[in-house]
Design an enzyme around this catalytic site. Structure first.
Site, short mmCIF file in Angstrom:
data_model
loop_
_atom_site.label_atom_id
_atom_site.label_comp_id
_atom_site.label_asym_id
_atom_site.label_seq_id
_atom_site.Cartn_x
_atom_site.Cartn_y
_atom_site.Cartn_z
N ASP A 68 1.23 11.97 -7.02
CA ASP A 68 1.19 11.83 -5.57
C ASP A 68 2.56 12.17 -4.99
O ASP A 68 3.57 12.15 -5.71
CB ASP A 68 0.81 10.38 -5.24
CG ASP A 68 0.76 10.09 -3.75
OD1 ASP A 68 0.38 10.99 -2.97
OD2 ASP A 68 1.09 8.96 -3.37
N ASP B 170 3.79 11.00 -1.35
CA ASP B 170 4.35 9.95 -0.50
C ASP B 170 4.63 8.67 -1.28
O ASP B 170 3.74 8.09 -1.89
CB ASP B 170 3.41 9.66 0.66
CG ASP B 170 3.17 10.88 1.54
OD1 ASP B 170 3.94 11.85 1.44
OD2 ASP B 170 2.20 10.86 2.31
#
Length: 179
Positions: free
Chosen positions: A8, A10
């Site tokens: 991922d 963020d």
């Protein structure tokens, strides 16, 4: 054949929390300490959650985030043993698609465009491992879900947790050696 790992963006490789705190202070004149974010949903950790959420839609929110410490070196190291994919739910916020693309090109130029997946729902990702900071993505992963520590998930006890990129690399490399 190499195992696959989806990572991922963020709060995993991009320090959205630090950027959010800085933007909130610039925009509203209120300083929020990182410790105040612990254990709270991201935007609800700010004095005015609606104002905090409005910042996500402003140009530059995703583009100007600093890199999480150790992420660049870790991903280069992981590429030796894994097919590394960046997977981000970039469809919810209109500016994020181009900003995340440009951010990756600047900070992770060694990740091929073929290994970048912008989507809306990560449950379609079928990699061997997923490193993410949100249960909404990890709970439905078909491979091994790995929770990357972020302020909002400090009280979560589900899934294997890593607190930083040193721990993440050690965990993944141990899995390669065992298999």
């Amino acid at each position: 054949m190499k195992k696959t790992v989806a990572i991922d963006m963020d709060n995993v490789i991009a320090d959205i929390a630090t950027n959010w705190i800085s933007l909130y202070e610039q925009e509203f004149g209120v300083r929020v300490e990182k410790a105040e974010l612990l254990g709270k949903p991201e935007d609800f950790a700010f004095p005015d959650p609606a104002a905090a959420r409005s910042l996500i839609y402003k140009p530059g929110f995703f583009r100007n985030a600093p890199v999480i410490e150790g992420a660049v070196e870790a991903l280069k190291e992981l590429q030796k043993d894994f097919d590394v994919y960046i997977v981000s739910a970039a469809m919810e916020f209109p500016n994020s698609l181009l900003e995340k693309h440009d951010w990756l090109a600047e900070h992770f130029p060694f990740i091929s465009w073929r290994n970048i997946i912008f989507c809306g729902d990560k449950s379609v990702i079928g990699t061997d491992f997923l490193i993410d900071d949100h249960l909404k993505n990890l709970d439905f992963h078909k491979g091994m879900p790995i929770l990357f520590t972020a302020g909002h998930n400090v009280n979560v006890t589900k899934h294997t947790r890593v607190n930083n990129w040193i721990e993440a690399v050690e965990l993944l490399k141990a899995h390669v050696e065992v298999v």
